[in-house]
Design an enzyme around this catalytic site. Structure first.
Site, PDB file in Angstrom:
ATOM      1  N   HIS A 188       0.817  -1.219   0.000  1.00 28.45           N
ATOM      2  CA  HIS A 188       0.000   0.000   0.000  1.00 28.45           C
ATOM      3  C   HIS A 188       0.848   1.266   0.000  1.00 28.45           C
ATOM      4  O   HIS A 188       0.329   2.350  -0.225  1.00 28.45           O
ATOM      5  CB  HIS A 188      -0.924   0.006   1.229  1.00 28.45           C
ATOM      6  CG  HIS A 188      -2.006  -1.030   1.144  1.00 28.45           C
ATOM      7  ND1 HIS A 188      -3.326  -0.711   0.901  1.00 28.45           N
ATOM      8  CD2 HIS A 188      -1.969  -2.377   1.229  1.00 28.45           C
ATOM      9  CE1 HIS A 188      -4.045  -1.827   0.867  1.00 28.45           C
ATOM     10  NE2 HIS A 188      -3.249  -2.856   1.063  1.00 28.45           N
ATOM     11  N   ASP A 402       3.688   9.623  -0.804  1.00 24.88           N
ATOM     12  CA  ASP A 402       2.495   8.927  -0.329  1.00 24.88           C
ATOM     13  C   ASP A 402       2.174   7.820  -1.317  1.00 24.88           C
ATOM     14  O   ASP A 402       2.221   8.050  -2.532  1.00 24.88           O
ATOM     15  CB  ASP A 402       1.321   9.930  -0.278  1.00 24.88           C
ATOM     16  CG  ASP A 402       0.289   9.554   0.776  1.00 24.88           C
ATOM     17  OD1 ASP A 402       0.203   8.362   1.122  1.00 24.88           O
ATOM     18  OD2 ASP A 402      -0.438  10.453   1.238  1.00 24.88           O
TER      19      ASP A 402
HETATM   20  O1  F6P Z   1      -0.671   3.477   4.538  1.00 26.28           O
HETATM   21  C1  F6P Z   1      -0.243   2.326   5.161  1.00 26.28           C
HETATM   22  C2  F6P Z   1      -1.027   2.032   6.433  1.00 26.28           C
HETATM   23  O2  F6P Z   1      -0.589   0.826   6.988  1.00 26.28           O
HETATM   24  C3  F6P Z   1      -2.520   1.973   6.176  1.00 26.28           C
HETATM   25  O3  F6P Z   1      -2.931   0.732   5.701  1.00 26.28           O
HETATM   26  C4  F6P Z   1      -3.069   2.344   7.520  1.00 26.28           C
HETATM   27  O4  F6P Z   1      -4.342   2.890   7.426  1.00 26.28           O
HETATM   28  C5  F6P Z   1      -2.072   3.374   8.006  1.00 26.28           C
HETATM   29  O5  F6P Z   1      -0.850   3.056   7.384  1.00 26.28           O
HETATM   30  C6  F6P Z   1      -1.962   3.451   9.526  1.00 26.28           C
HETATM   31  O6  F6P Z   1      -1.377   2.311   9.984  1.00 26.28           O
HETATM   32  P1  F6P Z   1      -1.172   1.888  11.501  1.00 26.28           P
HETATM   33  O7  F6P Z   1      -1.947   2.816  12.381  1.00 26.28           O
HETATM   34  O8  F6P Z   1      -1.676   0.482  11.569  1.00 26.28           O
HETATM   35  O9  F6P Z   1       0.296   1.969  11.726  1.00 26.28           O
END
Ligand code: F6P
Length: 499
Positions: A188, A402
């Site tokens: 992602h 990003d």
């Molecule tokens: O963008 C990557 C990501 O892992 C998303 O999937 C998620 O919404 C965001 O970062 C926040 O991730 P976390 O709070 O689990 O570290």
């Protein structure tokens, strides 16, 4: 709340041990991500259905939940509470298989290797990545635990879709334990160029881990290109077009891993429906009124993360106030900064800096009646977010790097009247699709200021032309398309490309 009990033959775990869980339910479609698609919630909290859990917000869950319920599917992930064992359960029609993380795992695997090594390394080293062998050991150990959970619960020949940078070793672990599986991986976040990826002491193991998959998906074609160049450079892999020919110990090709871009999107229907609801439209009007009905509301919505360019945005905005191109009363910036990874040092430092800067700007430019920056260190439900999108004339997405940026896509989708303007960083994946945004380089503060002023002064005709074209792009490519495209490609028969 137990998952469905079905017969299952004894299986080997990814670590080679017998699972000893002969009665575990098995599935023919499994999604694996660091977090389960549910959050704990207290009675009466937003989204509470009486179960103690609520579905997490976000496109991934929306895209995959129907697949979970329609097919014989399950989701494997961490339930969010360290040192707590939760048995498999169902929520909202989805079977969920929780993976346990200890307090040490959270510190070393999640906050450490995932978010203080990989995250900055994969985002252009905006913050310096830290390399610690103890973090790497924990990352390997936790990845194996996720792989073991899949191995225990996957039917013969099941399709398994692994999500994101926290779990890059899982595809290889699965292929070794269960060559019968069809394995997909989606990253992602960006994948860095080999010149930066080279810094990682465990670069070969990561590439090898990902190459366990049949299909590795990325947000941008440049990410897929970076990955393939790294596969060639660090593993000597033979790369043809989008294919990596993966070799075993004896030099024979064991399988073909494909690398391709599948830009993720949002739940267009949900955002559109909310944007048309009278109570949300009324809430947007109320927000404008509460801010003193300024001529222009600028909006930033981000996790409080150093990749999002919040400091650059504030700098540009302060200079515009200083030069009186914008004045308080006529303009207000709403900055939603949702709390994130608060125990990681770089995130703590960022919060101090952003809050110091907001205090300085407001102290200098606020009047008794009006504020320059309305800063909100909270997360909001999607209903309130859509009201904010409707209230805002200009959306500022100034990320330094990003993977995609779904906020940009949500803003455009919410603007059902084809008005409003989007200022968008060319370093966000969304820039590949939203070409009619005001694209800019956030490091170029003068360029960013120009883009903000163009957005503020844009004619309704030009705004409508741009917004219509961006809306069409998103309406034609929502998150259901994303998951369907990926899964279709994953299950496609692959013809070896030797050209
Ligand atoms: O963008 C990557 C990501 O892992 C998303 O999937 C998620 O919404 C965001 O970062 C926040 O991730 P976390 O709070 O689990 O570290």
């Amino acid at each position: 709340m137990q998952g469905p009990e079905r017969d299952k033959p004894e299986t080997k775990t990814a670590s080679g041990a017998a699972s000893g869980d002969g009665s575990a339910a098995t599935y023919d479609f499994m999604v694996v991500s660091n977090r389960l698609p549910v959050d704990r919630c207290a009675p009466g909290e937003h989204g509470d259905d009486g179960s103690g859990w609520r579905r997490s917000p976000g496109g991934l869950v929306t895209a995959l939940a129907p697949m979970m319920t329609k097919t014989d599917g399950a989701w494997v992930g961490w339930h969010g509470a360290p040192d707590e064992t939760v048995t498999p359960f169902s929520h909202g029609g989805m079977d969920l298989v929780p993976v346990q993380l200890s307090t040490d795992d959270v510190e070393l695997y999640y906050e450490g290797f995932s978010n203080a090594t990989l995250w900055p390394l994969y985002h252009d080293v905006i913050a310096p990545p830290e390399f610690h062998r103890t973090w790497w050991d924990s990352y390997r150990k936790v990845n194996r635990r996720f792989a073991d959970a899949v191995v225990r619960h996957a039917d013969h020949g099941a399709t398994v879709w692994v999500q994101d940078y926290q779990l890059q070793l899982v595809p290889r672990m699965l292929r070794e334990a269960r060559p019968d599986l069809r394995i997909g991986f989606f990253n992602h976040i960006p994948f860095p160029p080999p010149e930066i990826f080279a810094q990682l002491p465990w670069r070969q193991a990561i590439i090898d881990g990902l190459l366990g998959a049949d299909l590795v998906g990325f947000q941008r074609s440049s990410d897929a290109g970076n990955f393939m160049r790294s596969a060639r450079r660090f593993l000597g892999a033979s790369v043809k077009q989008q294919q990596v020919h993966v070799k075993g110990q004896n030099g024979d090709i064991t399988h073909i891993a494909r690398a391709q871009a599948f830009p993720i999107s949002i739940d267009v229907r949900q955002v559109t429906e909310l944007a048309n609801k009278p109570e949300i439209i009324e809430r947007a009007r109320q927000i404008r009124q509460d801010l003193g009905n300024p001529k222009t509301i600028l909006l930033g919505v981000d996790r409080l993360d150093y990749t999002k360019g919040i400091r650059h945005r504030l700098k540009a905005y302060e200079e515009l106030l200083n030069e009186q191109k914008l004045t308080v009363g006529d303009a207000t910036l709403i900055q939603v900064a949702s709390p994130s990874r608060e125990r990681v040092e770089q995130y703590r430092l960022l919060r101090e800096e952003v809050e110091g800067t907001v205090g300085h700007i407001n102290g200098t430019y606020d009047t008794i009646e009006n504020t320059a920056v309305r800063y909100l260190h909270h997360s909001y439900p999607i209903e309130e977010m859509v009201a904010l999108y409707l209230a805002a004339d200009v959306m500022l997405v100034t990320a330094l790097r990003d993977g995609m940026n779904l906020v940009a896509k949500e803003y455009v989708t919410a603007r059902t009247g084809n008005d409003g303007a989007l200022v968008l960083s060319e370093f966000a994946g969304a820039a590949d699709q939203l070409k009619q945004a005001l694209l800019m380089n956030p490091h170029d503060i003068d360029g960013l200021k120009d883009a903000v002023m163009r957005a503020v002064n844009m004619s309704p005709k030009e705004a409508a032309r741009r917004m219509r074209s961006m809306r069409k792009q998103i309406l034609d490519h929502d998150v259901d398309h994303w998951s369907a495209d990926f899964l279709h490609a994953l299950n496609e028969k692959v013809v070896r490309d030797d050209s």
